[in-house]
Write an enzyme that holds these catalytic residues in place. Structure first.
Site, PDB file in Angstrom:
ATOM      1  N   ARG A 150       0.876  -1.178   0.000  1.00 56.24           N
ATOM      2  CA  ARG A 150       0.000   0.000   0.000  1.00 56.24           C
ATOM      3  C   ARG A 150       0.910   1.224   0.000  1.00 56.24           C
ATOM      4  O   ARG A 150       2.117   1.082  -0.004  1.00 56.24           O
ATOM      5  CB  ARG A 150      -0.927  -0.022   1.221  1.00 56.24           C
ATOM      6  CG  ARG A 150      -0.165   0.008   2.541  1.00 56.24           C
ATOM      7  CD  ARG A 150      -1.079   0.064   3.765  1.00 56.24           C
ATOM      8  NE  ARG A 150      -0.269  -0.056   4.970  1.00 56.24           N
ATOM      9  CZ  ARG A 150      -0.747  -0.061   6.207  1.00 56.24           C
ATOM     10  NH1 ARG A 150      -2.036   0.023   6.416  1.00 56.24           N
ATOM     11  NH2 ARG A 150       0.059  -0.169   7.240  1.00 56.24           N
ATOM     12  N   CYS A 154       2.025   7.435  -7.007  1.00 54.06           N
ATOM     13  CA  CYS A 154       2.635   8.733  -7.341  1.00 54.06           C
ATOM     14  C   CYS A 154       1.567   9.805  -7.127  1.00 54.06           C
ATOM     15  O   CYS A 154       0.509   9.757  -7.751  1.00 54.06           O
ATOM     16  CB  CYS A 154       3.100   8.709  -8.801  1.00 54.06           C
ATOM     17  SG  CYS A 154       3.446  10.363  -9.452  1.00 54.06           S
ATOM     18  N   GLU A 189      -2.104   7.659   7.038  1.00 53.46           N
ATOM     19  CA  GLU A 189      -0.688   7.886   7.329  1.00 53.46           C
ATOM     20  C   GLU A 189       0.079   8.382   6.104  1.00 53.46           C
ATOM     21  O   GLU A 189       0.992   7.722   5.596  1.00 53.46           O
ATOM     22  CB  GLU A 189      -0.041   6.630   7.928  1.00 53.46           C
ATOM     23  CG  GLU A 189      -0.670   6.247   9.260  1.00 53.46           C
ATOM     24  CD  GLU A 189       0.007   5.063   9.956  1.00 53.46           C
ATOM     25  OE1 GLU A 189       0.710   4.296   9.274  1.00 53.46           O
ATOM     26  OE2 GLU A 189      -0.163   4.929  11.172  1.00 53.46           O
ATOM     27  N   CYS A 195       8.562   9.688  -4.714  1.00 52.56           N
ATOM     28  CA  CYS A 195       8.461   9.189  -6.093  1.00 52.56           C
ATOM     29  C   CYS A 195       9.394  10.030  -6.954  1.00 52.56           C
ATOM     30  O   CYS A 195       9.413  11.258  -6.838  1.00 52.56           O
ATOM     31  CB  CYS A 195       7.015   9.304  -6.579  1.00 52.56           C
ATOM     32  SG  CYS A 195       6.833   8.907  -8.331  1.00 52.56           S
ATOM     33  N   GLU A 345      -5.684   5.406  16.175  1.00 57.95           N
ATOM     34  CA  GLU A 345      -5.282   4.010  16.352  1.00 57.95           C
ATOM     35  C   GLU A 345      -4.498   3.938  17.654  1.00 57.95           C
ATOM     36  O   GLU A 345      -3.332   4.333  17.714  1.00 57.95           O
ATOM     37  CB  GLU A 345      -4.401   3.538  15.187  1.00 57.95           C
ATOM     38  CG  GLU A 345      -5.106   3.566  13.845  1.00 57.95           C
ATOM     39  CD  GLU A 345      -4.215   3.111  12.683  1.00 57.95           C
ATOM     40  OE1 GLU A 345      -3.145   2.513  12.936  1.00 57.95           O
ATOM     41  OE2 GLU A 345      -4.581   3.376  11.529  1.00 57.95           O
TER      42      GLU A 345
HETATM   43  C1  GLA Z   1      -0.698   1.749  11.006  1.00 52.92           C
HETATM   44  C2  GLA Z   1      -1.791   1.735   9.964  1.00 52.92           C
HETATM   45  C3  GLA Z   1      -2.811   0.663  10.174  1.00 52.92           C
HETATM   46  C4  GLA Z   1      -2.140  -0.611  10.569  1.00 52.92           C
HETATM   47  C5  GLA Z   1      -1.302  -0.392  11.792  1.00 52.92           C
HETATM   48  C6  GLA Z   1      -0.647  -1.655  12.296  1.00 52.92           C
HETATM   49  O1  GLA Z   1      -0.982   2.499  12.088  1.00 52.92           O
HETATM   50  O2  GLA Z   1      -2.471   2.965   9.881  1.00 52.92           O
HETATM   51  O3  GLA Z   1      -3.523   0.466   8.964  1.00 52.92           O
HETATM   52  O4  GLA Z   1      -1.369  -1.086   9.509  1.00 52.92           O
HETATM   53  O5  GLA Z   1      -0.285   0.520  11.466  1.00 52.92           O
HETATM   54  O6  GLA Z   1       0.337  -2.122  11.426  1.00 52.92           O
END
Ligand code: GLA
Ligand code: GLA
Length: 706
Positions: A150, A154, A189, A195, A345
């Site tokens: 993932r 670009c 993130e 690139c 998260e």
């Molecule tokens: C990051 C990502 C999530 C997941 C976690 C754990 O925080 O945003 O999608 O991949 O790491 O690996």
């Protein structure tokens, strides 16, 4: 060389472009105004935002109702969903299918759970990349990545941008009036990969053109006379890709970092523009990464409504090092005018990817870390993830539940916490961390140190932590301010290794000191101008007059033989990394070097200037006692009364507002502890009055209020 890791996990372990047409000027400077902060609790209908990251698309629909009931029973009122579900929402080009997501929302909403939906640009579908292989980013050797993983796109590819606009528009239209959708998270993130294709090179050239106006100005700013690298046409300007010896002009590289950060912001703004136009009532955030260094979050976050970030304390850390997530929380809060934020998260189980394991934590710690986030200004905590995936790279990355959905010990802890945040809502509402001390963190400085390594033992984050950790050990709240931030709320500012200094920043610091502030500068300050060009003034360059010292010699401590010691009041402390050998002007000498040919020279000075004072610490003492002693004196001189000084492994932090002070005591150790809190508190959870020595159970938390 420049390839950034494509996922947050590896980033921590490794610690260490929009339509190309538009490169807006950098956003207006942040101010300290708290006049209209985004109110997360009001946004969530008067509830503390308490949630899990949920992937209904990966589970049989027959499971959804049971999940929602279990969430509700644990006090969960919020989920984040869909940020990796592009292929499911747009199975073929231009054909959108939200029926499954509507159904998931219906089930969750019926249990009182609302959602933030992620725009799914972080993981483009296979059909899209198959049709337009040039969407994949190009590495610095000129090779395109191929489908898989993932964060592989670009940012300037027109076919990618069109597809992103398509899915974001469709989501906005479909959910603009949905009462169960609170808002959006942009992408996931942001900040990788770099690139190096021709579109990105053209975008960088355009960025330079917008900034400098003429090639003459570029050549002058970057000092391209060196090695005769003068540019006579815009298309000659390279990206900092692979070269012989792997070196580039450090001035070009610093501008490249700024460009890359701006390009990420432009990519985000392309999405926020669509969402705000179609669905103006919904709020927008992005899940960020604390001390991650590819993006200047203080700039990015002028484009979103509130800050959210991803907190994984057990990636590479031991339990008691609470200052790591602590500093990251404070930096995230500081990246948007000290406004309260949320954790999108929050670690909810053991971290693990294909190739590594994090550390296992006692289940109680997931409550302690959630309280730590709150203590540092979070009005929302969302655990990653509801249940561990059966599939893919994250099969070992534990959610709250494991794959079998058994209500395990982590679930019990999350449920306890859910019950508590409900009861604490009234106590927390209208409060935020208040600090009289700030740590100045400079993205330009961080980038410049990344470009030209100081010495092998040097770490900018390490320097920040030397001072930050000591302040926290002394029970003092700390704000993080960025160079464009408002310095006026503070009595003490610590600006470690402030390498890149603009005339404007030098002026601001001078005004701060003139007005009575105490400023702490440390080694290797004032060396570079805003173009990453070495100053021609005597070091510390534009800060020399303010600090009242001159540096005519320095000693990089490249190995143990060059290690130093610093002598303060007859006490010898080990020191390493670097020595600025200080020649005091008006400044007085507080400590000297203990060894080598410059033994006896000044190592620590204080200059009284205006109503304030400036400390210059010429080296990196390698002993926590040194910092505790130095900072205790500075705090006292500034009239700051530290909070209760906690035992090791205990954190104290406060939030204030609405006439209340909320005191958090957090125990990161497996032992019972106690903290003397003084008079007048009541326990916010039990309502009993509390004073004197307060007991904390193993991995326990107390929330006190007065
Ligand atoms: C990051 C990502 C999530 C997941 C976690 C754990 O925080 O945003 O999608 O991949 O790491 O690996
Ligand atoms: C060599 C080169 C010089 C200079 C020095 C220092 O001697 O000829 O141009 O680069 O190294 O690096």
């Amino acid at each position: 060389m420049r390839l950034r890791l494509v996922f947050f996990a590896a980033f921590l372990i490794a610690l260490s472009i929009l339509s190309p047409a538009v490169v807006p000027a950098r956003a207006p400077a942040q101010t300290a105004s708290r006049s209209k902060p985004f109110d997360l609790i009001a946004w969530n209908g008067g509830q503390f935002v308490y949630g899990v990251d949920y992937y209904p698309e990966a589970w049989n629909e027959s499971r959804w109702e049971k999940d929602a009931a279990m969430m509700q029973a644990a006090g969960i009122n919020f989920v984040r969903m869909a940020e990796f579900a592009w292929a499911k929402m747009e199975p073929t080009e231009g054909h959108y299918d939200f029926a499954w997501l509507d159904q998931a929302l219906k089930v969750l909403n019926a249990h009182g759970i609302k959602a933030v939906l992620g725009t799914p640009s972080a993981s483009p579908p296979a059909w899209l990349m198959a049709k337009y292989p040039d969407i994949a980013a190009m590495d610095e050797n000129g090779v395109r990545y191929r489908y898989g993983s993932r964060r592989n796109y670009c940012m300037h590819n027109p076919n990618f941008l069109a597809a992103v606009r398509g899915i974001v528009t469709a989501m906005a239209e479909h959910y603009k009036n949905h009462p169960g959708v609170l808002g959006w998270q942009i992408d996931n993130e942001l900040g990788s990969p770099d690139c190096y294709d021709s579109l990105c090179q053209a975008a960088f050239q355009k960025w330079c053109r917008t900034k400098y106006g003429s090639l003459d100005a570029v050549n002058k700013a970057w000092g391209t006379i060196f090695w005769g690298h003068t540019y006579s046409a815009w298309p000659q300007i390279p990206l900092p890709w692979n070269t012989l010896y792997g070196v580039h002009n450090p001035s070009l590289e610093l501008d490249y970092h700024r460009y890359f950060s701006d390009a990420n912001r432009d990519f985000l703004v392309m999405q926020t523009d669509i969402l705000r136009r179609i669905a103006p009532a919904k709020a927008i955030t992005h899940n960020e990464m604390g001390l991650f260094d590819a993006i200047d979050y203080s700039h990015l976050n002028t484009a979103i409504d509130f800050v959210a970030w991803d907190n994984y304390p057990m990636m590479d850390r031991n339990l008691a090092s609470y200052a790591n997530p602590g500093l990251a929380h404070d930096l995230m809060r500081g990246s948007k005018n000290q406004q309260n934020f949320m954790v999108m998260e929050e670690e909810g189980g053991l971290p693990g990817w294909n190739t590594f394991w994090g550390h296992q934590a006692p289940p109680e710690m997931y409550r302690v870390w959630a309280y730590q986030a709150i203590a540092h200004g979070a009005d929302g905590v969302c655990y990653f993830r509801w249940r561990t995936s059966r599939y893919g790279t994250e099969q070992y990355w534990q959610g709250v539940l494991d794959q079998d959905s058994y209500p395990n010990a982590r679930y019990a802890v999350v449920k306890q916490m859910g019950n508590e945040v409900k009861r604490l809502k009234d106590v927390l509402e209208g409060t935020h961390p208040v600090s009289q001390v700030a740590l100045l963190v400079s993205p330009d400085t961080r980038w410049a140190f990344n470009i030209q390594t100081l010495v092998k033992d040097f770490s900018y984050n390490g320097q920040l932590h030397r001072y930050y950790d000591s302040l926290r050990r002394q029970g003092v709240n700390v704000d993080v301010v960025f160079p464009q931030g408002d310095l006026s709320p503070y009595k003490v500012i610590v600006a470690p290794s402030l390498f890149v200094v603009t005339p404007e920043l030098a002026r601001k610091l001078t005004d701060f000191v003139a007005g009575g502030g105490a400023l702490v500068l440390t080694y290797r300050s004032g060396v570079k101008d805003e173009h990453n060009v070495f100053t021609d003034q005597t070091l510390p360059g534009p800060l020399a007059e303010l600090a009242g010292v001159a540096i005519h010699e320095y000693d990089p401590q490249v190995d143990e033989a060059s290690h130093q010691e610093i002598v303060l009041d007859g006490q010898h402390y080990p020191a390493k990394v670097w020595s600025d050998i200080l020649t005091p002007g008006p400044a007085e000498t507080l400590a000297t070097y203990g060894k080598l040919y410059y033994a006896g020279s000044a190592a620590l000075t204080r200059n009284r200037s205006g109503k304030g004072s400036v400390y210059y610490v010429g080296t990196e003492p390698d002993s926590p006692e040194f910092y505790d002693r130095l900072l205790a004196g500075i705090l006292q001189g500034a009239g700051i009364t530290p909070g209760p000084r906690p035992p090791d492994g205990i954190e104290v932090a406060t939030r204030e507002g609405s006439g209340r002070t909320v005191l958090f005591l957090l125990n990161y150790t497996a032992a019972k502890q106690s903290v003397d809190v003084g008079q007048g508190y009541r326990d916010a959870l039990s309502s009993s009055s509390t004073s004197g020595s307060v007991e904390l159970p193993e991995f326990g938390v107390r929330v006190l209020v007065k």
